[in-house]
Design a protein around this motif. Structure first.
Motif, PDB file in Angstrom:
ATOM      1  N   ARG A   1      37.096  -4.227  40.976  1.00 23.50           N
ATOM      2  CA  ARG A   1      38.436  -4.042  40.141  1.00 23.50           C
ATOM      3  C   ARG A   1      39.167  -5.324  40.544  1.00 23.50           C
ATOM      4  O   ARG A   1      39.627  -5.857  41.318  1.00 23.50           O
ATOM      5  N   PRO A   2      39.097  -6.166  39.066  1.00 21.71           N
ATOM      6  CA  PRO A   2      39.595  -7.630  39.450  1.00 21.71           C
ATOM      7  C   PRO A   2      40.998  -8.050  39.853  1.00 21.71           C
ATOM      8  O   PRO A   2      41.711  -7.130  39.474  1.00 21.71           O
ATOM      9  N   LEU A   3      41.014  -9.301  40.680  1.00 25.30           N
ATOM     10  CA  LEU A   3      42.348  -9.598  40.903  1.00 25.30           C
ATOM     11  C   LEU A   3      43.078 -10.521  39.767  1.00 25.30           C
ATOM     12  O   LEU A   3      42.085 -11.447  39.382  1.00 25.30           O
TER      13      LEU A   3
ATOM     14  N   VAL B   1      42.279 -14.911  39.442  1.00 30.07           N
ATOM     15  CA  VAL B   1      41.062 -15.285  40.552  1.00 30.07           C
ATOM     16  C   VAL B   1      39.896 -15.151  39.522  1.00 30.07           C
ATOM     17  O   VAL B   1      39.226 -14.247  39.176  1.00 30.07           O
TER      18      VAL B   1
ATOM     19  N   CYS C   1      47.448  -7.437  29.324  1.00 23.70           N
ATOM     20  CA  CYS C   1      46.062  -7.817  29.942  1.00 23.70           C
ATOM     21  C   CYS C   1      45.196  -8.587  28.954  1.00 23.70           C
ATOM     22  O   CYS C   1      45.303  -8.400  27.786  1.00 23.70           O
TER      23      CYS C   1
ATOM     24  N   THR D   1      37.800 -14.889  34.249  1.00 24.55           N
ATOM     25  CA  THR D   1      39.379 -14.662  34.926  1.00 24.55           C
ATOM     26  C   THR D   1      40.045 -13.852  34.193  1.00 24.55           C
ATOM     27  O   THR D   1      40.392 -13.720  32.738  1.00 24.55           O
TER      28      THR D   1
ATOM     29  N   ARG E   1      46.959 -11.431  33.850  1.00 24.26           N
ATOM     30  CA  ARG E   1      48.062 -10.367  33.709  1.00 24.26           C
ATOM     31  C   ARG E   1      49.226 -11.585  33.067  1.00 24.26           C
ATOM     32  O   ARG E   1      49.548 -12.485  33.796  1.00 24.26           O
TER      33      ARG E   1
END
Length: 258
Positions: free
Chosen positions: A172-174, A177, A205, A222, A225
């Motif tokens: 679950r990506p940050l 990052v 997103c 990457t 948001r």
């Protein structure tokens, strides 16, 4: 060359303007637009004009299930809310825009990096099944030899991988990052929805990809948001002729990210 992956705009002008401006500021020069350009939001004609212009300039554009529904019209068996949105959306579009939706492909490839773009999944692109977890992700990855798949449809960001020995994993990506995508694995990236996120965060997103420059290099992705004027998107919905109860429900979902 940096790719921007944008999906599920859903006629949300405010979100798309914010995401596109951010992608340009981040150095994106190639765009893949992964479907569901219409549905839910207040500005289908404006969004489609932007998508059509980008496609004419070389962007990849894929058909989503909402695009298909609007292109062909509502049916009696649809849920009343869905039928209202489809009928209203069609009333806002011209013949050229409807033809564009009808002619959109279900999938496309991009280079470098052997990338497959599809709205829902690679194993049955026109079946609109969701990639809700590892089982569906592996099924989609097995359906193509592409090193990287990029899908929309799911409104939450997610990243899956499959090794040559069949071992699967997910992240679950940050936001913000960069994550390496080693070439010894296949990858399936879901950028999350631009126009209607559903993970409790109303921020729009999208994702950026730096493809590998050679077979020895890793690609990097990457997930981004972007805050946008959710209140303005809600006000635009309230200015439409869609039923008030439906509009209020749609505006509330935008504000809550659900």
């Amino acid at each position: 060359m940096r790719w921007a992956f944008i999906t599920d705009i859903h006629a949300n002008r405010q979100a798309f303007e914010a995401v596109f401006a951010d992608a340009r500021a981040q150095g994106a020069t190639r765009f893949a637009l992964l479907g569901d350009f219409v549905g839910y939001g207040a500005d289908p004609a404006w969004v489609l004009d932007q998508v059509m212009a980008l496609a004419a300039d070389g962007a990849i554009a894929i058909q989503g299930n909402h695009d298909e529904a609007v292109a062909h019209g509502s049916t009696p068996g649809m849920h009343p809310d869905a039928r209202n949105v489809v009928d209203w959306t069609r009333s806002q579009l011209g013949e050229e825009q409807l033809r564009f939706l009808t002619r959109l492909p279900l999938q496309a490839h991009g280079e470098p990096g052997n990338i497959l773009f599809v709205h829902a999944n690679a194993f049955e692109p026109n079946g609109w099944e969701y990639v809700q977890g590892r089982a569906e992700a592996v099924k989609s990855l097995h359906a193509s030899n592409a090193r990287i798949q990029v899908c929309g449809h799911m409104h939450e960001p997610m990243l899956y991988h499959l090794s040559g020995t069949g071992k699967a994993g997910d992240f679950r990506p940050l936001p913000g990052v960069p994550m390496p995508l080693p070439g010894h694995r296949q990858w399936l990236a879901i950028p999350g929805a631009c126009g209607q996120p559903r993970d409790g965060n109303p921020a729009a997103c999208y994702a950026l990809l730096d493809p590998p420059t050679s077979d020895l290099d890793d690609a990097r992705i990457t997930f981004q948001r972007v805050a946008y004027d959710v209140d303005a998107a809600g006000a635009a919905l309230r200015a439409t002729a869609m039923p008030t109860v439906l509009v209020e429900r749609l505006a509330r979902r935008l504000a809550l990210g659900e």
